[in-house]
Design a protein around this motif. Sequence first.
Motif, PDB file in Angstrom:
ATOM      1  N   MET A  91      12.502  -0.669  23.390  1.00 42.51           N
ATOM      2  CA  MET A  91      11.457  -1.671  23.276  1.00 42.51           C
ATOM      3  C   MET A  91      11.913  -2.963  23.955  1.00 42.51           C
ATOM      4  O   MET A  91      13.085  -3.323  23.868  1.00 42.51           O
ATOM      5  CB  MET A  91      11.158  -1.945  21.784  1.00 42.51           C
ATOM      6  N   THR A  92      11.017  -3.672  24.632  1.00 44.00           N
ATOM      7  CA  THR A  92      11.394  -4.921  25.276  1.00 44.00           C
ATOM      8  C   THR A  92      11.686  -6.002  24.227  1.00 44.00           C
ATOM      9  O   THR A  92      11.218  -5.925  23.083  1.00 44.00           O
ATOM     10  CB  THR A  92      10.279  -5.434  26.200  1.00 44.00           C
ATOM     11  N   ALA A  93      12.433  -7.012  24.633  1.00 45.99           N
ATOM     12  CA  ALA A  93      12.765  -8.108  23.732  1.00 45.99           C
ATOM     13  C   ALA A  93      11.512  -8.845  23.263  1.00 45.99           C
ATOM     14  O   ALA A  93      11.383  -9.199  22.084  1.00 45.99           O
ATOM     15  CB  ALA A  93      13.727  -9.080  24.425  1.00 45.99           C
ATOM     16  N   GLU A  94      10.564  -9.066  24.176  1.00 41.62           N
ATOM     17  CA  GLU A  94       9.342  -9.783  23.807  1.00 41.62           C
ATOM     18  C   GLU A  94       8.519  -8.999  22.786  1.00 41.62           C
ATOM     19  O   GLU A  94       7.955  -9.574  21.848  1.00 41.62           O
ATOM     20  CB  GLU A  94       8.503 -10.078  25.057  1.00 41.62           C
ATOM     21  N   HIS A  95       8.437  -7.693  22.966  1.00 38.30           N
ATOM     22  CA  HIS A  95       7.718  -6.841  22.020  1.00 38.30           C
ATOM     23  C   HIS A  95       8.365  -6.926  20.635  1.00 38.30           C
ATOM     24  O   HIS A  95       7.692  -7.124  19.621  1.00 38.30           O
ATOM     25  CB  HIS A  95       7.717  -5.404  22.538  1.00 38.30           C
ATOM     26  N   ARG A  96       9.692  -6.830  20.628  1.00 36.14           N
ATOM     27  CA  ARG A  96      10.427  -6.879  19.357  1.00 36.14           C
ATOM     28  C   ARG A  96      10.292  -8.251  18.702  1.00 36.14           C
ATOM     29  O   ARG A  96      10.137  -8.367  17.482  1.00 36.14           O
ATOM     30  CB  ARG A  96      11.891  -6.531  19.583  1.00 36.14           C
ATOM     31  N   ASN A  97      10.379  -9.306  19.493  1.00 35.29           N
ATOM     32  CA  ASN A  97      10.230 -10.657  18.947  1.00 35.29           C
ATOM     33  C   ASN A  97       8.875 -10.831  18.269  1.00 35.29           C
ATOM     34  O   ASN A  97       8.762 -11.472  17.218  1.00 35.29           O
ATOM     35  CB  ASN A  97      10.397 -11.699  20.058  1.00 35.29           C
ATOM     36  N   ALA A  98       7.840 -10.258  18.875  1.00 36.19           N
ATOM     37  CA  ALA A  98       6.495 -10.371  18.311  1.00 36.19           C
ATOM     38  C   ALA A  98       6.401  -9.667  16.962  1.00 36.19           C
ATOM     39  O   ALA A  98       5.739 -10.156  16.038  1.00 36.19           O
ATOM     40  CB  ALA A  98       5.477  -9.791  19.288  1.00 36.19           C
ATOM     41  N   ILE A  99       7.064  -8.533  16.856  1.00 35.29           N
ATOM     42  CA  ILE A  99       7.006  -7.747  15.624  1.00 35.29           C
ATOM     43  C   ILE A  99       7.921  -8.311  14.537  1.00 35.29           C
ATOM     44  O   ILE A  99       7.550  -8.380  13.360  1.00 35.29           O
ATOM     45  CB  ILE A  99       7.381  -6.276  15.919  1.00 35.29           C
ATOM     46  N   MET A 100       9.134  -8.719  14.948  1.00 30.96           N
ATOM     47  CA  MET A 100      10.138  -9.170  13.981  1.00 30.96           C
ATOM     48  C   MET A 100      10.152 -10.678  13.781  1.00 30.96           C
ATOM     49  O   MET A 100      10.889 -11.189  12.946  1.00 30.96           O
ATOM     50  CB  MET A 100      11.533  -8.690  14.407  1.00 30.96           C
ATOM     51  N   GLY A 101       9.381 -11.396  14.575  1.00 30.78           N
ATOM     52  CA  GLY A 101       9.376 -12.844  14.443  1.00 30.78           C
ATOM     53  C   GLY A 101      10.621 -13.502  14.987  1.00 30.78           C
ATOM     54  O   GLY A 101      11.076 -14.513  14.473  1.00 30.78           O
ATOM     55  N   GLY A 102      11.177 -12.910  16.030  1.00 27.94           N
ATOM     56  CA  GLY A 102      12.412 -13.433  16.607  1.00 27.94           C
ATOM     57  C   GLY A 102      13.608 -12.608  16.158  1.00 27.94           C
ATOM     58  O   GLY A 102      13.451 -11.523  15.586  1.00 27.94           O
ATOM     59  N   ILE A 103      14.788 -13.124  16.408  1.00 33.05           N
ATOM     60  CA  ILE A 103      16.013 -12.416  16.041  1.00 33.05           C
ATOM     61  C   ILE A 103      16.293 -12.627  14.557  1.00 33.05           C
ATOM     62  O   ILE A 103      16.495 -13.763  14.119  1.00 33.05           O
ATOM     63  CB  ILE A 103      17.212 -12.922  16.882  1.00 33.05           C
ATOM     64  N   PRO A 104      16.284 -11.569  13.758  1.00 34.60           N
ATOM     65  CA  PRO A 104      16.500 -11.737  12.314  1.00 34.60           C
ATOM     66  C   PRO A 104      17.940 -12.101  11.982  1.00 34.60           C
ATOM     67  O   PRO A 104      18.878 -11.611  12.614  1.00 34.60           O
ATOM     68  CB  PRO A 104      16.127 -10.373  11.737  1.00 34.60           C
ATOM     69  N   HIS A 105      18.123 -12.971  11.006  1.00 32.04           N
ATOM     70  CA  HIS A 105      19.454 -13.375  10.545  1.00 32.04           C
ATOM     71  C   HIS A 105      19.796 -12.549   9.305  1.00 32.04           C
ATOM     72  O   HIS A 105      18.952 -12.388   8.415  1.00 32.04           O
ATOM     73  CB  HIS A 105      19.469 -14.869  10.209  1.00 32.04           C
ATOM     74  N   PRO A 106      21.015 -12.006   9.221  1.00 35.81           N
ATOM     75  CA  PRO A 106      21.360 -11.157   8.072  1.00 35.81           C
ATOM     76  C   PRO A 106      21.274 -11.871   6.731  1.00 35.81           C
ATOM     77  O   PRO A 106      21.022 -11.238   5.701  1.00 35.81           O
ATOM     78  CB  PRO A 106      22.794 -10.705   8.373  1.00 35.81           C
ATOM     79  N   ASP A 107      21.457 -13.191   6.724  1.00 32.84           N
ATOM     80  CA  ASP A 107      21.361 -13.931   5.461  1.00 32.84           C
ATOM     81  C   ASP A 107      19.916 -14.040   4.970  1.00 32.84           C
ATOM     82  O   ASP A 107      19.676 -14.219   3.771  1.00 32.84           O
ATOM     83  CB  ASP A 107      21.957 -15.338   5.616  1.00 32.84           C
ATOM     84  N   ASP A 108      18.976 -13.922   5.901  1.00 37.10           N
ATOM     85  CA  ASP A 108      17.562 -14.022   5.538  1.00 37.10           C
ATOM     86  C   ASP A 108      16.963 -12.655   5.201  1.00 37.10           C
ATOM     87  O   ASP A 108      16.185 -12.530   4.256  1.00 37.10           O
ATOM     88  CB  ASP A 108      16.767 -14.659   6.676  1.00 37.10           C
ATOM     89  N   ASN A 109      17.323 -11.656   6.003  1.00 33.86           N
ATOM     90  CA  ASN A 109      16.783 -10.310   5.786  1.00 33.86           C
ATOM     91  C   ASN A 109      17.787  -9.307   6.347  1.00 33.86           C
ATOM     92  O   ASN A 109      17.756  -8.974   7.533  1.00 33.86           O
ATOM     93  CB  ASN A 109      15.424 -10.170   6.468  1.00 33.86           C
ATOM     94  N   LEU A 110      18.679  -8.845   5.496  1.00 31.43           N
ATOM     95  CA  LEU A 110      19.769  -7.974   5.942  1.00 31.43           C
ATOM     96  C   LEU A 110      19.246  -6.660   6.518  1.00 31.43           C
ATOM     97  O   LEU A 110      19.732  -6.187   7.548  1.00 31.43           O
ATOM     98  CB  LEU A 110      20.729  -7.697   4.780  1.00 31.43           C
ATOM     99  N   GLU A 111      18.255  -6.060   5.857  1.00 29.71           N
ATOM    100  CA  GLU A 111      17.734  -4.778   6.331  1.00 29.71           C
ATOM    101  C   GLU A 111      17.066  -4.914   7.694  1.00 29.71           C
ATOM    102  O   GLU A 111      17.224  -4.048   8.563  1.00 29.71           O
ATOM    103  CB  GLU A 111      16.754  -4.196   5.310  1.00 29.71           C
ATOM    104  N   LEU A 112      16.328  -5.994   7.897  1.00 29.40           N
ATOM    105  CA  LEU A 112      15.685  -6.218   9.184  1.00 29.40           C
ATOM    106  C   LEU A 112      16.727  -6.444  10.280  1.00 29.40           C
ATOM    107  O   LEU A 112      16.577  -5.947  11.398  1.00 29.40           O
ATOM    108  CB  LEU A 112      14.728  -7.410   9.110  1.00 29.40           C
ATOM    109  N   HIS A 113      17.782  -7.171   9.932  1.00 20.60           N
ATOM    110  CA  HIS A 113      18.856  -7.403  10.904  1.00 20.60           C
ATOM    111  C   HIS A 113      19.554  -6.094  11.262  1.00 20.60           C
ATOM    112  O   HIS A 113      19.910  -5.863  12.424  1.00 20.60           O
ATOM    113  CB  HIS A 113      19.870  -8.411  10.356  1.00 20.60           C
TER     114      HIS A 113
END
Length: 209
Positions: A91-113
């Motif tokens: 998946m492209t970075a832009e596509h992923r950013n749209a779905i995940m709201g940017g790069i997830p931080h493990p302290d905010d959402n470990l499973e998403l990271h």
Amino acid sequence: MDLDLDALNATLRNASAEEIIRWAVSLNEPIMASTSFSPNAAVMLKLVTDVAPEMPVVWADSGYNVPDAYRVAEQLIKLLKPNLKTYVPLMTAEHRNAIMGGIPHPDDNLELHREFTRQVKLEPFNRAFAELAPKIWVTGIRKEETAFRQNLDVLSWDGRGILKVAPIFYWNETDVERYMSEHNLPSCKHYFDPTKVAENRECGLHTSA
């Protein structure tokens, strides 16, 4: 491969990086190296291309790096001419950013990271392993880099059953900088690994299997 890693590590600990790579190649098993084009990545690229220029070098390009790193990567590719095999996420970075709201931080959402890390690094590397089917993986990890690596050595078994060979495992930062200077190798000043939070944190590649 039936290898006595304790005995071999005791011997290879005193060998040069070039000798360690030659030893790995002499096993006559499918082999690959890897690079991230991070700062001072040119050390391993030069060692590998000098000793075994035909060895496949895998680059899992996350798509999130900065322009300086990509420019230096292009310089090194032209200078050292590695047998580069580039793998990118599905998946492209832009596509992923749209779905995940940017790069997830493990302290905010470990499973998403963790899912992010799987998509941008682990899945491309696993694809490389599946296609190249290496028995040996030459890697630039060094003992002083992370707590996890303190328990490894020049040779170690990956959870996949792959023999990991780390020719510069016992090099310190001074050794790296000296080699870079002696060979006048370019290095990026800016680098970004989206799967890490800090330099001394594992991205999951060496701990996932």
